[in-house]
Design an enzyme around this catalytic site. Structure first.
Site, PDB file in Angstrom:
ATOM      1  CB  CYS A 197      -3.601   3.318  -1.627  1.00 50.13           C
ATOM      2  SG  CYS A 197      -4.836   4.574  -1.340  1.00 50.13           S
ATOM      3  CG  ASP A 253       0.781  -2.099   6.150  1.00 51.35           C
ATOM      4  OD1 ASP A 253      -0.143  -2.247   6.977  1.00 51.35           O
ATOM      5  OD2 ASP A 253       0.672  -1.416   5.116  1.00 51.35           O
ATOM      6  CD  GLN A 263      -6.711  -4.370   4.516  1.00 51.65           C
ATOM      7  OE1 GLN A 263      -7.634  -5.032   4.975  1.00 51.65           O
ATOM      8  NE2 GLN A 263      -6.890  -3.146   4.055  1.00 51.65           N
ATOM      9  CE  LYS A 305      -7.012  -0.228   6.630  1.00 56.85           C
ATOM     10  NZ  LYS A 305      -7.826   0.270   5.534  1.00 56.85           N
ATOM     11  CG  HIS A 319      -1.880   1.011   1.396  1.00 59.91           C
ATOM     12  ND1 HIS A 319      -1.604   2.296   1.786  1.00 59.91           N
ATOM     13  CD2 HIS A 319      -3.212   0.958   1.181  1.00 59.91           C
ATOM     14  CE1 HIS A 319      -2.731   2.985   1.815  1.00 59.91           C
ATOM     15  NE2 HIS A 319      -3.724   2.207   1.445  1.00 59.91           N
TER      16      HIS A 319
HETATM   17  N1  C6P Z   1      -6.216   0.521   2.999  1.00 56.95           N
HETATM   18  C1  C6P Z   1      -8.113   0.033   1.587  1.00 56.95           C
HETATM   19  O1  C6P Z   1      -7.405  -0.852   1.118  1.00 56.95           O
HETATM   20  P1  C6P Z   1      -4.806   3.973   7.225  1.00 56.95           P
HETATM   21  O2  C6P Z   1      -5.424   4.792   6.135  1.00 56.95           O
HETATM   22  O3  C6P Z   1      -3.581   4.624   7.812  1.00 56.95           O
HETATM   23  O4  C6P Z   1      -5.795   3.526   8.253  1.00 56.95           O
HETATM   24  O5  C6P Z   1      -4.337   2.607   6.540  1.00 56.95           O
HETATM   25  C2  C6P Z   1      -3.473   2.652   5.436  1.00 56.95           C
HETATM   26  C3  C6P Z   1      -3.217   1.280   4.924  1.00 56.95           C
HETATM   27  C4  C6P Z   1      -1.939   0.751   5.067  1.00 56.95           C
HETATM   28  N2  C6P Z   1      -1.660  -0.492   4.672  1.00 56.95           N
HETATM   29  C5  C6P Z   1      -2.583  -1.284   4.098  1.00 56.95           C
HETATM   30  C6  C6P Z   1      -2.213  -2.680   3.686  1.00 56.95           C
HETATM   31  C7  C6P Z   1      -3.880  -0.792   3.902  1.00 56.95           C
HETATM   32  O6  C6P Z   1      -4.789  -1.587   3.324  1.00 56.95           O
HETATM   33  C8  C6P Z   1      -4.195   0.523   4.309  1.00 56.95           C
HETATM   34  C9  C6P Z   1      -5.557   1.100   4.055  1.00 56.95           C
HETATM   35  C10 C6P Z   1      -7.582   0.924   2.665  1.00 56.95           C
HETATM   36  O7  C6P Z   1      -9.267   0.221   1.184  1.00 56.95           O
HETATM   37  C11 C6P Z   1      -7.702   2.365   2.296  1.00 56.95           C
HETATM   38  S1  C6P Z   1      -6.726   2.782   0.889  1.00 56.95           S
END
Ligand code: C6P
Length: 428
Positions: free
Chosen positions: A386, A222, A225, A248, A145
């Protein structure tokens, strides 16, 4: 079985020969938690398949947030009065709950942030700027991401370090032999997603941490998910940093976590200055507060941290194993149902994956598909998610993505299947 994302399951699954899950019967799944989510009573026809973007919230989390503001609200670490002391103790117990949940050795290894993005930026700014030198290398993967890519590219640009990328195979798995070649004594850090938000791939994190540590590099995982889809144990994973977002994980937005090994956090300089993160302030110098306060400048999101602990209690009440089983069933069902629709191409067929299914439909732009599905009350995500390097890898500008959580049912999968068939008919 340990979990869907932990090493025990991964190691077991590593022998799996195909990515095709066993056939499934359309039965009501055993998990029965949907009634705990008020959004489904308010929107009875909602088919919510976008939990990878953000999860819905159980009533108990909403209530906890309201209860804190109604009867417990005070700033923390500052007041000499009882309400403030109690709020401080509640905030501290939220930190301890997070530490327990992810298997950290100590509550102080948990830093509250605004989310995954901020957690990763904290490491890039604090650890990165103090350690990374010209010529050093940072390894990311092609499935990251942007949150786990851009901060490292910014760090590389500002320090003269080099960003390297481990490629992804056609099936959507990390190319581990390429990863092994990329990690060298020049590598300072490997930044890898635990569970891809596009492919659903579960990465072999333990193998990566072993590889990186043998080369003298650190590993940031990371966990945005993974954390809601099976038990996570940072010590089993062997990682140095682990980042995730509360929203999440059935918790509020605006709260997230950075786990870091204590010895590393002790060494790292603060990244933001302000109240709460200092020992003493004088014209001739400043001393820092102890970890974790050193990294929590200003008034933190106290109520949100407390509600995050409630979200964790919810997850624990359901149980990691039940979550894994339930979502594996849904993913298996969705894989079968969607594969049978002419024109559907699944993006990501890794042997080990969870909770996310990405696809394209021939002749229909993912955004149009998303709109047609929305007309039937089905919420999916369409776009690059993203993850532009990954989109480029598959020669796509966008995909449609459905993602599952504890409140989804086989009926949701069937509704998705019918919605895709309707879109196909409309655009043919
Ligand atoms: N993905 C989606 O896939 P934040 O916005 O900081 O809470 O999380 C960012 C983020 C970082 N790593 C991974 C693997 C992610 O999937 C995400 C957020 C969301 O729909 C929004 S793009």
């Amino acid at each position: 079985m340990k979990n869907s994302v932990g090493e025990t399951t991964l190691a077991k699954g590593a022998d799996a020969e195909t990515s095709v899950q066993p056939p499934h019967v359309l039965t009501r799944s055993r998990l029965d938690v949907r009634d705990q989510f008020p959004i489904f009573a308010i929107h009875p026809n909602l088919v919510y398949l976008d939990s990878a973007a953000t999860s819905q919230k159980p009533q108990r989390v909403i209530d906890r947030l309201a209860r804190f503001y109604a009867g417990e609200n005070a700033n923390i670490h500052r007041g000499v009065y009882a309400l403030s002391a109690e709020a401080t103790a509640t905030y501290d117990s939220a930190r301890a709950a997070v530490a327990r949940f992810i298997g950290a050795a100590l509550p102080d290894e948990v830093i509250f942030t605004r989310g995954t993005t901020e957690s990763i930026n904290l490491v890039a700014q604090s650890w990165g700027r103090s350690v990374v030198k010209p010529g050093d290398e940072i390894v990311v993967t092609e499935m990251e991401h942007h949150s786990n890519w851009v901060p490292w590219q910014m760090l590389a640009d500002s320090t003269g370090a080099v960003l390297r990328m481990a490629p992804v195979t056609e099936a959507g798995e990390l190319d581990m032999s390429a990863m092994a070649r990329l990690v060298t004594p020049r590598t300072r850090l490997v930044a890898v997603t635990h569970l891809s938000n596009v492919l659903g791939t579960i990465n072999p994190v333990r193998r990566i941490t072993d590889l990186a540590h043998a080369a003298g590099a650190l590993v940031l995982v990371d966990g945005a998910q993974s954390v809601a889809h099976g038990a996570v144990d940072v010590r089993d994973l062997g990682c140095d940093f682990f980042a995730f977002s509360g929203h999440k994980l059935f918790g509020p937005t605006g709260i997230g976590v950075l786990y870091g090994r204590e010895a590393l956090l002790e060494e790292m300089p603060p990244w933001q200055g302000g109240g709460g993160m200092i020992g003493t302030v004088a014209l001739d110098g400043i001393t820092w507060a102890e970890v974790p306060m050193k990294f929590e400048a200003g008034t933190p999101a106290v109520a949100d941290a407390v509600a995050l602990a409630e979200a964790i209690a919810f997850v624990e009440s359901v149980g990691a194993e039940a979550i894994v089983t339930h979502e594996a069933e849904l993913l298996s069902l969705a894989t079968e149902r969607l594969s049978a629709i002419p024109g559907v191409r699944l993006i990501g067929t890794a042997a080990h994956r969870a909770s996310v299914i990405s696809f394209t439909l021939e002749g229909v732009h993912p955004h149009d598909l998303g709109t047609v599905l929305d007309e039937a009350g089905i919420a999916i995500r369409a776009g690059h998610h993203c993850a532009q390097p990954l989109m480029r890898r598959f020669g796509l500008a966008a995909t449609a993505r459905a993602s599952f959580s504890v409140y989804n049912t086989p009926d949701d999968v069937e509704a998705l299947g019918r919605g895709i068939e309707r879109a196909r008919a409309l655009f043919s």
